[in-house]
Design a protein around this motif. Structure first.
Motif, PDB file in Angstrom:
ATOM      1  N   SER A 190    -138.676 -28.544 -12.605  1.00  0.00           N
ATOM      2  CA  SER A 190    -138.276 -27.301 -12.895  1.00  0.00           C
ATOM      3  C   SER A 190    -137.045 -26.983 -12.027  1.00  0.00           C
ATOM      4  N   PRO A 191    -136.982 -27.271 -10.821  1.00  0.00           N
ATOM      5  CA  PRO A 191    -135.798 -26.663  -9.973  1.00  0.00           C
ATOM      6  C   PRO A 191    -134.535 -27.638 -10.408  1.00  0.00           C
ATOM      7  N   ALA A 192    -134.798 -28.795 -10.803  1.00  0.00           N
ATOM      8  CA  ALA A 192    -133.523 -29.602 -11.262  1.00  0.00           C
ATOM      9  C   ALA A 192    -133.010 -29.039 -12.611  1.00  0.00           C
ATOM     10  N   VAL A 193    -134.087 -28.850 -13.493  1.00  0.00           N
ATOM     11  CA  VAL A 193    -133.715 -28.540 -14.750  1.00  0.00           C
ATOM     12  C   VAL A 193    -133.069 -27.023 -14.872  1.00  0.00           C
ATOM     13  N   TYR A 194    -133.609 -25.848 -13.832  1.00  0.00           N
ATOM     14  CA  TYR A 194    -133.029 -24.712 -13.928  1.00  0.00           C
ATOM     15  C   TYR A 194    -131.738 -24.776 -13.244  1.00  0.00           C
TER      16      TYR A 194
END
Length: 138
Positions: free
Chosen positions: A51-55
């Motif tokens: 999620s850190p990458a996607v966000y």
């Protein structure tokens, strides 16, 4: 984000950043001003801990202000440790790891039936409808 939250998975996020950047900035038909456009391409991240990458990519693409990233994994924030659909630009929640392939498959079949969107799903299978250069055609 992970450092500030003192929680998260930086390795997995770093491992997919090149793919996400290429998809969101060079390949996918998405409009941050119309995140629910029925003709948009869709992206499913089955690797929920990324999620850190996607966000980060969604913020850089303009789906929401970069300032929102400071709320990652915060009780007052809306960005949890798994990718979730209430975040602008996210097409599928991935709280149950591994469910992405079946969701992406359903989206791809629906898109094919309606002659609409392309579905992208790394981790690492890609379903791409008629315009495709990459992956298999549904």
């Amino acid at each position: 984000m992970v450092h500030d939250a003192a929680s998260g998975h930086p390795g997995g996020s770093l491992s997919c950043m090149d793919i996400l950047t290429t998809l969101y900035f060079d390949e996918m038909r998405v409009d941050p001003n119309q995140p629910q456009d029925p003709d948009r391409d869709r992206f499913v991240m089955s690797k929920g801990h990324c999620s850190p990458a996607v966000y980060s990519v969604l913020a850089l693409r303009g789906f929401f202000p970069e300032e929102d990233l400071k709320m990652f994994r915060s009780i007052d924030g809306h960005m949890s440790g798994h990718v979730e659909m209430h975040v602008p630009g996210v097409d599928m929640s991935t709280g149950s790891l591994g469910q992405g392939i079946s969701a992406a498959d359903g989206m791809a079949l629906g898109g094919k039936y309606n002659k609409k969107a392309t579905v992208f799903m790394p981790s690492w299978a890609t379903a791409r409808l008629p315009r495709g250069r990459y992956g298999r055609r549904c």
